[in-house]
Design an enzyme around this catalytic site. Structure first.
Site, PDB file in Angstrom:
ATOM      1  N   GLU A  13     -96.229  91.112  23.018  1.00 33.00           N
ATOM      2  CA  GLU A  13     -96.708  90.469  21.805  1.00 33.00           C
ATOM      3  C   GLU A  13     -98.196  90.790  21.662  1.00 33.00           C
ATOM      4  O   GLU A  13     -98.968  90.634  22.605  1.00 33.00           O
ATOM      5  CB  GLU A  13     -96.476  88.944  21.910  1.00 33.00           C
ATOM      6  CG  GLU A  13     -96.268  88.276  20.574  1.00 33.00           C
ATOM      7  CD  GLU A  13     -97.523  88.294  19.732  1.00 33.00           C
ATOM      8  OE1 GLU A  13     -97.438  88.385  18.507  1.00 33.00           O
ATOM      9  OE2 GLU A  13     -98.620  88.231  20.307  1.00 33.00           O
ATOM     10  N   CYS A  60     -99.630  81.292  18.156  1.00 33.00           N
ATOM     11  CA  CYS A  60     -98.578  82.228  18.557  1.00 33.00           C
ATOM     12  C   CYS A  60     -97.223  81.761  18.046  1.00 33.00           C
ATOM     13  O   CYS A  60     -96.941  80.571  18.028  1.00 33.00           O
ATOM     14  CB  CYS A  60     -98.566  82.302  20.086  1.00 33.00           C
ATOM     15  SG  CYS A  60     -97.350  83.441  20.733  1.00 33.00           S
ATOM     16  N   CYS A  63     -94.828  81.227  21.769  1.00 35.42           N
ATOM     17  CA  CYS A  63     -94.982  80.063  22.650  1.00 35.42           C
ATOM     18  C   CYS A  63     -95.651  78.871  21.959  1.00 35.42           C
ATOM     19  O   CYS A  63     -96.386  78.131  22.613  1.00 35.42           O
ATOM     20  CB  CYS A  63     -95.772  80.440  23.890  1.00 35.42           C
ATOM     21  SG  CYS A  63     -97.489  80.799  23.489  1.00 35.42           S
ATOM     22  N   HIS A  67     -98.057  75.286  23.309  1.00 29.65           N
ATOM     23  CA  HIS A  67     -99.325  74.812  22.738  1.00 29.65           C
ATOM     24  C   HIS A  67     -99.169  73.382  22.221  1.00 29.65           C
ATOM     25  O   HIS A  67    -100.104  72.582  22.323  1.00 29.65           O
ATOM     26  CB  HIS A  67     -99.808  75.755  21.633  1.00 29.65           C
ATOM     27  CG  HIS A  67    -100.377  77.038  22.179  1.00 29.65           C
ATOM     28  ND1 HIS A  67    -101.597  77.084  22.826  1.00 29.65           N
ATOM     29  CD2 HIS A  67     -99.894  78.300  22.215  1.00 29.65           C
ATOM     30  CE1 HIS A  67    -101.845  78.329  23.218  1.00 29.65           C
ATOM     31  NE2 HIS A  67    -100.816  79.086  22.857  1.00 29.65           N
ATOM     32  N   ARG A 431     -95.651  81.942  29.915  1.00 37.68           N
ATOM     33  CA  ARG A 431     -96.406  83.003  30.586  1.00 37.68           C
ATOM     34  C   ARG A 431     -97.397  82.468  31.610  1.00 37.68           C
ATOM     35  O   ARG A 431     -98.135  83.240  32.199  1.00 37.68           O
ATOM     36  CB  ARG A 431     -97.128  83.870  29.539  1.00 37.68           C
ATOM     37  CG  ARG A 431     -96.158  84.790  28.874  1.00 37.68           C
ATOM     38  CD  ARG A 431     -96.522  85.191  27.458  1.00 37.68           C
ATOM     39  NE  ARG A 431     -95.282  85.534  26.803  1.00 37.68           N
ATOM     40  CZ  ARG A 431     -94.442  84.635  26.279  1.00 37.68           C
ATOM     41  NH1 ARG A 431     -94.746  83.360  26.265  1.00 37.68           N
ATOM     42  NH2 ARG A 431     -93.294  85.020  25.778  1.00 37.68           N
ATOM     43  N   SER A 454    -102.184  84.556  29.028  1.00 41.81           N
ATOM     44  CA  SER A 454    -102.477  85.993  28.974  1.00 41.81           C
ATOM     45  C   SER A 454    -103.974  86.270  29.038  1.00 41.81           C
ATOM     46  O   SER A 454    -104.381  87.393  29.316  1.00 41.81           O
ATOM     47  CB  SER A 454    -101.853  86.644  27.739  1.00 41.81           C
ATOM     48  OG  SER A 454    -100.442  86.630  27.869  1.00 41.81           O
ATOM     49  N   CYS A 498     -99.004  88.378  26.167  1.00 42.83           N
ATOM     50  CA  CYS A 498     -99.079  87.972  24.758  1.00 42.83           C
ATOM     51  C   CYS A 498    -100.542  87.967  24.357  1.00 42.83           C
ATOM     52  O   CYS A 498    -101.306  87.082  24.735  1.00 42.83           O
ATOM     53  CB  CYS A 498     -98.479  86.607  24.512  1.00 42.83           C
ATOM     54  SG  CYS A 498     -98.768  86.111  22.800  1.00 42.83           S
ATOM     55  N   CYS A 501    -101.902  85.082  21.971  1.00 39.04           N
ATOM     56  CA  CYS A 501    -102.374  83.908  22.700  1.00 39.04           C
ATOM     57  C   CYS A 501    -103.701  84.192  23.382  1.00 39.04           C
ATOM     58  O   CYS A 501    -104.610  83.356  23.392  1.00 39.04           O
ATOM     59  CB  CYS A 501    -101.352  83.502  23.759  1.00 39.04           C
ATOM     60  SG  CYS A 501    -100.044  82.456  23.124  1.00 39.04           S
TER      61      CYS A 501
HETATM   62 NI1  NFE Z   1     -98.215  83.968  22.681  1.00 40.33          NI
HETATM   63 FE1  NFE Z   1     -98.576  82.046  25.180  1.00 40.33          FE
HETATM   64  C1  NFE Z   1     -97.372  81.678  26.460  1.00 40.33           C
HETATM   65  C2  NFE Z   1     -99.547  80.581  25.626  1.00 40.33           C
HETATM   66  S1  NFE Z   1     -99.820  83.226  26.331  1.00 40.33           S
HETATM   67  S2  NFE Z   1     -97.210  83.589  24.363  1.00 40.33           S
HETATM   68  O1  NFE Z   1     -96.505  81.523  27.208  1.00 40.33           O
HETATM   69  O2  NFE Z   1    -100.102  79.669  25.870  1.00 40.33           O
HETATM   70  O3  NFE Z   1     -99.831  84.231  27.284  1.00 40.33           O
END
Ligand code: NFE
Ligand code: MG
Length: 519
Positions: A13, A60, A63, A67, A431, A454, A498, A501
């Site tokens: 991503e 994102c 995920c 959040h 992640r 990430s 990702c 993120c």
């Molecule tokens: Ni956009 Fe996310 C996850 C967050 S980051 S995927 O899982 O927080 O790497």
């Protein structure tokens, strides 16, 4: 000496560039660059704190649920509610987050990572009646193979039969993901960006119908996880067992833990969670988690040097595209000044090393199948196996959570927004470790900072020139064929990057910081 640039890395991503320097067939140096500039943190300034719940989910589309949980925990703590959430609220949040992780891990294995190991073109030899496989076969015959090509060639090792079966599972996994997302929406309202998770608990009331509707989807998913997903991961591991020794990385893992098993401990670093909090290194010694030791560095990131080394409560976002020596929009988070990898491997390893019997059994059964020691977990295949095991562990835990729900009882507690407060929300996203911090002044957000999985894993070098986790995982790797550097794709994707993120900020006045092309 030669340089290989993969830009953009596909089947992840966001926009990630990986550069490696190869000498005599071995990676001598590696650079991970986040090439996309966007953002949320600064947009939140001056807003009602409850907006964090809605806005941070827009970081994102993969995920958002994580959040929403991190934001809710953050606001719970700022509003003095961290130990007051009704059990129904805590459990429904767990179920929503569990559904999200199941969908996300199935997505990562089948639709992003498996294509590094499965040769879809072998479906051309298929002569059965499966409509999905026959439709893939027709695409192959017409030479229309996207999204399966372009790709690297020369290291596909599964038998024709296994390649065909795995392609059928790729298609089946699309349906399974949908089931998991539907499960999420029973309590979450919609996906992506659920409406139910709020400070104080959840807005959705618990009914017997919702429990039943969730459970039958969960049962189907558990069957898929046990009979398809885990066997496929093990089959890949058998054919590519050298990847238990490739992509080791920094050897330090950090987990915030997730899925609260109790609601009355306001300290998220000590709370009983299904996946435990802590740090662990290759000797499997577990360290306790102290969020005060987290800081983000920017020597090699496109931000003002004055913002380096700050704890998230003091975090500053001051972009400076083109800064000399910098090569990424991703900051470099460090724990106690050291490099840490986050992700399902960290959660599983901390929980395993803490002696949790169910996780010990799951991990030991995989290790004994490959006659491997726990050190083998620190690898490309270790990350995939940990992801599959965490999926099974949470899916197997969810029926009991459903039974703990009390239809008709509250899932939410009311509150007042304080004039001034500090908050912190810690959870593991799919992640890895995800932290939100808030400072409230005059009932408005004065500062909001996210330090995201990430950002940890894809980080560039820090102020002490220590390469980030993915960079360390690449350095030392043997590249068999520089024209088809499979190893790079397999190592990078094992982290499930990702970048949306990882880089979640924007210049406040919206001016253009720089114009550049990638790939
Ligand atoms: Ni956009 Fe996310 C996850 C967050 S980051 S995927 O899982 O927080 O790497
Ligand atoms: Mg941030």
């Amino acid at each position: 000496m030669s340089k290989i640039t993969v830009d953009p890395v596909t089947r992840i991503e966001g926009h990630l560039k990986i550069e490696v320097v190869v000498e005599k067939g071995v990676v001598k140096d590696a650079y991970s660059s986040g090439m996309m500039f966007r953002g949320i943190e600064l947009i939140l300034r001056g807003r009602d704190p409850r907006d964090a719940q809605r806005y941070t989910q827009r970081i994102c589309g993969v995920c958002p649920t994580s959040h929403s949980i991190a934001a809710a925990l953050n606001l719970d703590s700022a509003f003095g509610l961290a130990d007051k959430i009704p059990d129904n609220g805590r459990i429904v949040r767990n179920l929503i987050l569990g559904a999200a992780h199941i969908a996300d891990h199935i997505l990562h294995f089948y639709h992003l990572a498996a294509l590094d190991y499965v040769d879809v073109t072998k479906v051309a030899k298929y002569d059965g009646n499966d409509p999905a496989l026959n439709s893939v076969k027709r695409f192959i015959e017409r030479g229309e193979l996207a999204p399966f090509v372009p790709r690297y060639e020369g290291d596909y090792r599964l038998s024709d039969k296994m390649n065909i079966e795995a392609t059928a599972h790729y298609v089946k996994a699309l349906e399974m993901r949908r089931k998991a997302q539907e499960m999420l929406t029973i309590f979450g309202g919609k996906m992506p960006h659920n409406m139910a998770v709020v400070p104080g608990g959840v807005t959705e009331i618990v009914t017997v119908d919702k429990i039943a509707s969730f459970l039958w989807r969960l049962n189907e998913l558990r069957e898929f996880i046990d009979n398809v997903y885990i066997p496929d991961v093990l089959a890949v591991a058998e054919a590519y067992s050298d990847y238990f020794e490739i992509g080791t990385g920094c050897g330090n893992l950090l987990s915030y833990g997730l899925w609260d098993l109790e609601g009355n401990n306001p300290d998220y670093t000590k709370r009983k969670r299904l996946i435990k909090q802590g740090t662990v290194s290759m000797d499997l010694k577990v360290g306790s988690l102290d969020p005060n030791k987290i800081a983000e560095y920017v020597k090699y990131s496109w931000y003002a040097d004055s913002s380096t080394g700050k704890h998230p409560t003091q975090g500053v976002t001051d972009p400076q595209y083109g800064k000399k020596g910098a090569y990424s929009w991703v900051k470099a988070p460090r724990y106690d000044g050291k490099v840490y990898e986050v992700g399902p491997l960290a959660g599983i390893a901390v929980t395993y090393a803490s002696g949790e019997p169910a996780v010990k059994n799951l991990v030991d059964s995989v290790l004994s199948k490959f006659k491997a020691s726990p050190k083998a977990l620190f690898s490309v295949l270790g990350r995939h196996a940990a992801r599959a095991l965490i999926t099974k562990y949470v899916a197997d835990s969810m029926p009991e959570w459903l039974l703990q729900l009390k239809p008709g009882e509250p899932a939410y507690i009311d509150y007042q927004i304080p004039d001034q407060a500090l908050g912190m929300g810690l959870t593991d996203a799919a992640r890895g470790a995800l932290g939100h911090w808030v400072e409230i002044k005059d009932k408005k957000i004065a500062n909001y900072q996210c330090v995201v999985p990430s950002t940890w894993n894809m980080s560039p070098r820090d102020d002490r020139d220590q390469p980030g986790p993915v960079e360390q995982a690449l350095i030392g790797t043997k590249i068999k064929d520089e024209k088809n550097p499979f190893e790079i794709g397999r190592i990078v994707r094992s982290f499930d990057p990702c970048l949306a993120c990882a880089i979640h900020l924007i210049r406040p006045k919206g001016e253009i910081v720089g114009t550049f092309r990638t790939g």
